[in-house]
Design a protein around this motif. Structure first.
Motif, mmCIF file in Angstrom:
data_model
loop_
_atom_site.group_PDB
_atom_site.id
_atom_site.type_symbol
_atom_site.label_atom_id
_atom_site.label_comp_id
_atom_site.label_asym_id
_atom_site.label_seq_id
_atom_site.Cartn_x
_atom_site.Cartn_y
_atom_site.Cartn_z
ATOM 1 N N GLU A 163 -29.129 13.653 21.880
ATOM 2 C CA GLU A 163 -28.086 12.162 22.494
ATOM 3 C C GLU A 163 -29.455 12.250 23.024
ATOM 4 O O GLU A 163 -29.918 11.895 24.186
ATOM 5 N N ILE A 164 -29.382 10.169 23.219
ATOM 6 C CA ILE A 164 -29.967 9.445 23.811
ATOM 7 C C ILE A 164 -29.521 8.905 24.772
ATOM 8 O O ILE A 164 -28.013 7.420 24.651
ATOM 9 N N VAL A 165 -29.705 8.962 25.814
ATOM 10 C CA VAL A 165 -28.593 7.806 27.100
ATOM 11 C C VAL A 165 -29.821 6.902 27.386
ATOM 12 O O VAL A 165 -30.803 7.244 28.143
ATOM 13 N N ILE A 166 -29.250 5.500 28.082
ATOM 14 C CA ILE A 166 -29.955 4.879 28.281
ATOM 15 C C ILE A 166 -28.809 3.755 29.110
ATOM 16 O O ILE A 166 -27.594 3.712 28.974
ATOM 17 N N PRO A 167 -29.186 3.931 30.379
ATOM 18 C CA PRO A 167 -27.868 3.492 31.426
ATOM 19 C C PRO A 167 -28.083 1.535 31.656
ATOM 20 O O PRO A 167 -29.045 1.227 31.283
ATOM 21 N N LYS A 226 -36.120 0.535 20.399
ATOM 22 C CA LYS A 226 -36.370 1.411 19.202
ATOM 23 C C LYS A 226 -36.506 3.160 19.449
ATOM 24 O O LYS A 226 -36.342 3.746 18.889
ATOM 25 N N LEU A 227 -36.315 3.218 20.785
ATOM 26 C CA LEU A 227 -35.228 5.266 21.276
ATOM 27 C C LEU A 227 -34.274 4.891 20.180
ATOM 28 O O LEU A 227 -33.630 5.736 19.722
ATOM 29 N N SER A 228 -32.985 3.583 20.342
ATOM 30 C CA SER A 228 -32.379 4.194 19.706
ATOM 31 C C SER A 228 -31.957 4.066 18.230
ATOM 32 O O SER A 228 -31.608 5.323 17.444
ATOM 33 N N THR A 229 -33.076 3.626 17.060
ATOM 34 C CA THR A 229 -33.303 3.663 16.263
ATOM 35 C C THR A 229 -34.143 5.445 15.859
ATOM 36 O O THR A 229 -33.522 5.609 14.393
ATOM 37 N N ASP A 230 -35.438 5.128 16.904
ATOM 38 C CA ASP A 230 -35.420 6.509 15.885
ATOM 39 C C ASP A 230 -35.105 8.006 15.837
ATOM 40 O O ASP A 230 -35.215 8.723 15.645
ATOM 41 N N VAL A 264 -32.393 13.181 25.721
ATOM 42 C CA VAL A 264 -33.220 12.169 26.080
ATOM 43 C C VAL A 264 -32.660 10.944 27.109
ATOM 44 O O VAL A 264 -32.215 10.786 26.542
ATOM 45 N N LEU A 265 -33.016 11.208 28.616
ATOM 46 C CA LEU A 265 -32.148 10.599 29.414
ATOM 47 C C LEU A 265 -33.520 9.325 29.909
ATOM 48 O O LEU A 265 -34.635 9.544 30.077
ATOM 49 N N LEU A 266 -33.270 7.974 29.612
ATOM 50 C CA LEU A 266 -34.368 6.777 30.084
ATOM 51 C C LEU A 266 -34.489 6.636 31.835
ATOM 52 O O LEU A 266 -32.981 6.956 32.230
ATOM 53 N N ALA A 267 -35.053 6.391 32.081
ATOM 54 C CA ALA A 267 -35.088 5.938 33.473
ATOM 55 C C ALA A 267 -36.143 5.450 34.245
ATOM 56 O O ALA A 267 -37.085 5.624 33.401
ATOM 57 N N GLY A 268 -36.025 4.734 34.720
ATOM 58 C CA GLY A 268 -37.141 3.513 35.460
ATOM 59 C C GLY A 268 -36.618 2.294 34.771
ATOM 60 O O GLY A 268 -36.302 1.820 34.229
ATOM 61 N N GLY A 269 -37.549 0.991 35.931
ATOM 62 C CA GLY A 269 -37.961 0.158 35.755
ATOM 63 C C GLY A 269 -37.599 -0.402 34.208
ATOM 64 O O GLY A 269 -36.948 -1.238 33.960
ATOM 65 N N VAL A 270 -38.741 0.222 33.864
ATOM 66 C CA VAL A 270 -38.709 -0.605 32.711
ATOM 67 C C VAL A 270 -37.999 0.135 31.864
ATOM 68 O O VAL A 270 -38.214 -0.518 30.245
ATOM 69 N N ALA A 271 -37.272 1.101 31.811
ATOM 70 C CA ALA A 271 -36.258 1.253 30.793
ATOM 71 C C ALA A 271 -35.107 0.009 30.163
ATOM 72 O O ALA A 271 -34.296 -0.047 29.409
ATOM 73 N N ALA A 272 -34.819 -1.236 31.342
ATOM 74 C CA ALA A 272 -34.680 -2.587 30.764
ATOM 75 C C ALA A 272 -35.068 -2.793 30.370
ATOM 76 O O ALA A 272 -34.400 -4.058 29.218
ATOM 77 N N ASN A 273 -36.164 -2.712 30.142
ATOM 78 C CA ASN A 273 -36.931 -3.771 27.977
ATOM 79 C C ASN A 273 -36.358 -3.370 26.990
ATOM 80 O O ASN A 273 -35.812 -2.020 26.593
ATOM 81 N N LYS A 274 -35.783 -3.983 26.764
ATOM 82 C CA LYS A 274 -34.769 -4.342 25.297
ATOM 83 C C LYS A 274 -35.671 -3.636 24.320
ATOM 84 O O LYS A 274 -35.354 -2.719 23.200
ATOM 85 N N ILE A 333 -34.373 9.341 37.587
ATOM 86 C CA ILE A 333 -33.208 10.423 36.151
ATOM 87 C C ILE A 333 -31.672 10.641 36.622
ATOM 88 O O ILE A 333 -31.167 10.181 35.355
ATOM 89 N N TYR A 334 -31.237 10.632 37.639
ATOM 90 C CA TYR A 334 -30.087 10.791 37.520
ATOM 91 C C TYR A 334 -29.567 9.771 37.966
ATOM 92 O O TYR A 334 -27.603 10.193 37.817
ATOM 93 N N ALA A 335 -29.441 8.579 37.712
ATOM 94 C CA ALA A 335 -28.942 7.466 36.340
ATOM 95 C C ALA A 335 -28.154 7.200 35.959
ATOM 96 O O ALA A 335 -26.997 7.047 35.637
ATOM 97 N N ASN A 336 -28.438 8.399 35.076
ATOM 98 C CA ASN A 336 -28.229 8.423 34.066
ATOM 99 C C ASN A 336 -26.684 9.245 33.787
ATOM 100 O O ASN A 336 -26.034 9.118 33.529
ATOM 101 N N ARG A 337 -26.794 10.291 35.393
ATOM 102 C CA ARG A 337 -25.759 11.112 35.275
ATOM 103 C C ARG A 337 -24.437 9.798 35.709
ATOM 104 O O ARG A 337 -22.999 9.993 35.668
ATOM 105 N N LEU A 338 -24.399 8.433 35.642
ATOM 106 C CA LEU A 338 -23.402 8.076 36.783
ATOM 107 C C LEU A 338 -23.096 6.980 35.611
ATOM 108 O O LEU A 338 -21.821 6.787 35.164
ATOM 109 N N VAL A 339 -23.282 7.835 33.461
ATOM 110 C CA VAL A 339 -23.101 7.251 32.630
ATOM 111 C C VAL A 339 -22.806 8.156 32.556
ATOM 112 O O VAL A 339 -21.395 7.701 31.931
ATOM 113 N N THR A 340 -22.779 9.363 31.389
ATOM 114 C CA THR A 340 -22.201 10.626 31.163
ATOM 115 C C THR A 340 -22.501 11.996 31.558
ATOM 116 O O THR A 340 -23.576 11.983 32.268
#
Ligand SMILES: [Zn+2]
Lengths: 233, 343
Positions: free
Chosen positions: B293-297, B282-286, B267-277, B120-127
């Motif tokens: 705010e959607i954050v995707i590392p 889908k999250l970004s468009t929805d 909304v923070l996306l986290a975990g290895g499957v967050a690499a899924n295009k 989850i905190y990987a997101n704080r390295l982004v924003t």
């Protein structure tokens, strides 16, 4: 020269501190309790008792196995990391060699230390003290205890068996070797961390980064994979 | 001027030996990851004993590289944060014991970090985080919705009752005879095909934020099996697209519902499957038209790494959480341990 020794390769947790020719202190327990939880507190307590700071250490010695895979990895990881961050040399010593040194120093004959490896198997090797120096006669190996004692029956002198698992293999040993076998007293069965420190002090330092435990055995998956590669050829 | 805070992160919970140094909780000075994936590919999955052996081979090399990259001395560190769990116990033990040895030898505070708190905190390295927030955690071992009212406080509002999404991906990939790890292959195939096959979606009971993917996995296996019996060809691209659509539909719909109910700002996306295009798109468009705010590392911070452990460790350090030298690897660790004050 202050040497810290660490042994977590079997049930015994052993920490030793050697200062020159003086054994400053030892911590030994022989209980089925988690090494991962206890090893660092044991090191800390012993060092504080002996008034030694991490920066005072000039070498670290670790029991490199054989033994419990997880157990030996804990000691090796702690030893590697401490030696690396303190920028001091590291030596590894066979866990069996430590056991041999701990009970066979004044024994006139061969010493066979062993650790039970389940299903009738043992990790063992054959050692001998010559002029106060421990020599290896047969390399550390994984073997059925029944086969091992047959091999030893061909040796020309008495054999001292030392192990915390003596009870498990006593019958096999006595049946094959009779009076040729001598069994170590309970007070001599725990590998001594001071012996580990002494053996390692005089050994050449290892390359710290590439140093790994001596598992004797490949991981099961690795062995199966290699076998599959062989049959493919 | 206040002094910069320097935290080292150590992560060895699975098949990556990772060490990172993070400044002030947000700036990566070094992020070294030694992956074992090539070794485990031979076995079609991670073999715990082999993972543990590789960690011992790598640990001091990775340490040295991380400090060199960051140009930092161990003595300059404010704390060492290490993944305490969950994960493979033998693998966790290497990181935990290396961290304890480092902390003791240098007199530096030690912090135990929950692996998912790290993701989850990987997101704080982004924003910067903006509370309250919701994190959708999707990885090989986890599928969770985590609500955070403030820094360092985690509330799991939904989790998987059987397989994690990542596991389902790997199993479906195996059914399609794709190489390990299968997730990225499914994702790629899904983009080349259309979702033409009707597959189930497990919504579970009304209002639940829990997940279940084992039924979907079985449905995919049935589709392949039935086609084989009828002598028909399955188009892998279509099956992958249909499977992926089902997974993402459930993940995103439940996230949307939780966003409304909890009134979160991020909304923070986290975990290895967050690499899924597919999931990212889908999250970004929805959420494109919402105030949330959607954050995707970036991919490198979604998969296991130690910068995320250091980032979480930074907050836990400020909260005063400390571990002592009895710290152990705990494969069943709960994320809520961080909610109590551990000193
Ligand atoms: Zn992970």
């Amino acid at each position: 020269m202050k040497v810290l020794s660490i042994d977590t390769s079997n049930y015994v947790l052993g920490i030793g501190l050697l200062d020159g020719e003086t054994v400053l202190g030892e911590y030994i327990s022989n209980i089925k309790k988690n090494h991962s939880v206890r090893v660092m507190p044991a090191i800390q307590t012993l060092m504080e008792e002996c008034n030694i700071k991490p920066g005072d250490l000039s070498k670290i010695v670790v029991a490199e196995g054989p033994g419990s895979y997880t157990g030996v990895r804990i000691g090796v990881t702690v030893a590697k990391t401490m030696a690396w961050t303190l920028k001091i040399p590291l030596s590894g010593v066979s866990s069996l060699e430590v056991a041999a040194a701990s009970s066979g120093r004044y024994f006139d004959g061969y010493v066979s230390p062993f650790f039970d490896a389940r299903r009738g198997q043992i990790y063992t090797g054959l050692y001998k003290f010559e002029n106060q120096k421990l020599q290896i006669v047969k390399d550390d190996q994984l073997v059925m205890s029944a086969d091992w004692v047959k091999t030893l029956n061909e040796m020309d002198s008495r054999i001292l068996f030392t192990s915390n698992d003596l009870k498990l293999h006593e019958d096999v040993i006595k049946e094959e070797l009779g009076d040729k076998a001598v069994l170590a007293a309970v007070t001599e069965q725990n590998p001594r961390p001071a012996e580990l420190a002494l053996l390692g002090r005089d050994k050449e330092a290892v390359d710290l980064h590439t140093f790994v435990p001596n598992y004797i055995r490949l991981a099961e998956a690795e062995a199966n994979w290699l076998k599959a590669q062989e049959t493919k050829k | 001027m206040t002094k910069d805070q320097l935290i080292m992160g150590i992560e060895t919970s699975c098949d990556e030996t990772a060490i990172a140094i993070v400044k002030n909780g947000r700036e990566i000075l070094a992020n070294v990851v030694a992956s074992q994936i090539e070794s485990h590919k031979r076995f079609g999955g991670v073999v715990p004993e082999i993972a543990s052996r590789h960690h011992v081979e790598q640990i001091t090399l990775v340490l040295e590289e991380a400090l060199a990259q960051a140009n930092v001395d161990v003595k300059d560190l404010d704390a060492i944060a290490v993944t305490e769990g969950p994960g493979l116990v033998g693998a966790l033990l290497i990181g935990v014991n290396a961290a304890k040895a480092l902390a003791f030898a240098n007199g530096i505070p030690l912090i135990g970090v929950h692996h998912i708190a790290g993701h989850i905190y990987a997101n704080r390295l982004v924003t910067e985080m903006n509370f309250p927030l919701l994190s959708l955690v999707v990885s090989g071992g986890h599928t969770e919705l985590v609500y955070m009212k403030e820094h360092g406080h985690f509330e799991v509002i939904g989790e998987t009752r059987d397989d994690a999404a990542g596991e389902a991906y790997d199993k479906v990939a195996r059914t399609l005879h794709l190489p390990y790890p299968g997730g990225p292959h499914i994702d790629r195939l899904a983009h080349e095909g259309k979702a033409t096959i009707d597959l189930p979606r497990a919504w579970l009971e009304d209002g639940s934020y829990d997940f279940s993917f084992s039924g979907l996995k079985s449905a995919v296996i049935n589709v392949v099996h039935n086609a084989q019996q009828r002598g028909e060809e399955i188009v892998p691209e279509e099956l992958a697209a249909s499977f992926q659509e089902s997974v993402i539909d459930v993940l995103v719909t439940k996230t949307q519902r939780a966003v409304k109910e909890y009134g979160v700002k991020q909304v923070l996306l986290a975990g290895g499957v967050a690499a899924n295009k597919g999931l990212r798109e889908k999250l970004s468009t929805d959420f494109a038209d919402s105030d949330v705010e959607i954050v995707i590392p970036p991919l490198s911070l979604c998969t296991d790494n130690a910068a995320m452990i250091a980032a979480a460790g930074s907050i836990l350090y400020e909260k005063g959480q400390r571990a002592d030298l009895t710290l152990n690897g705990n494969p069943g660790l709960e994320i809520t341990i961080h909610n109590e004050s551990r000193k």
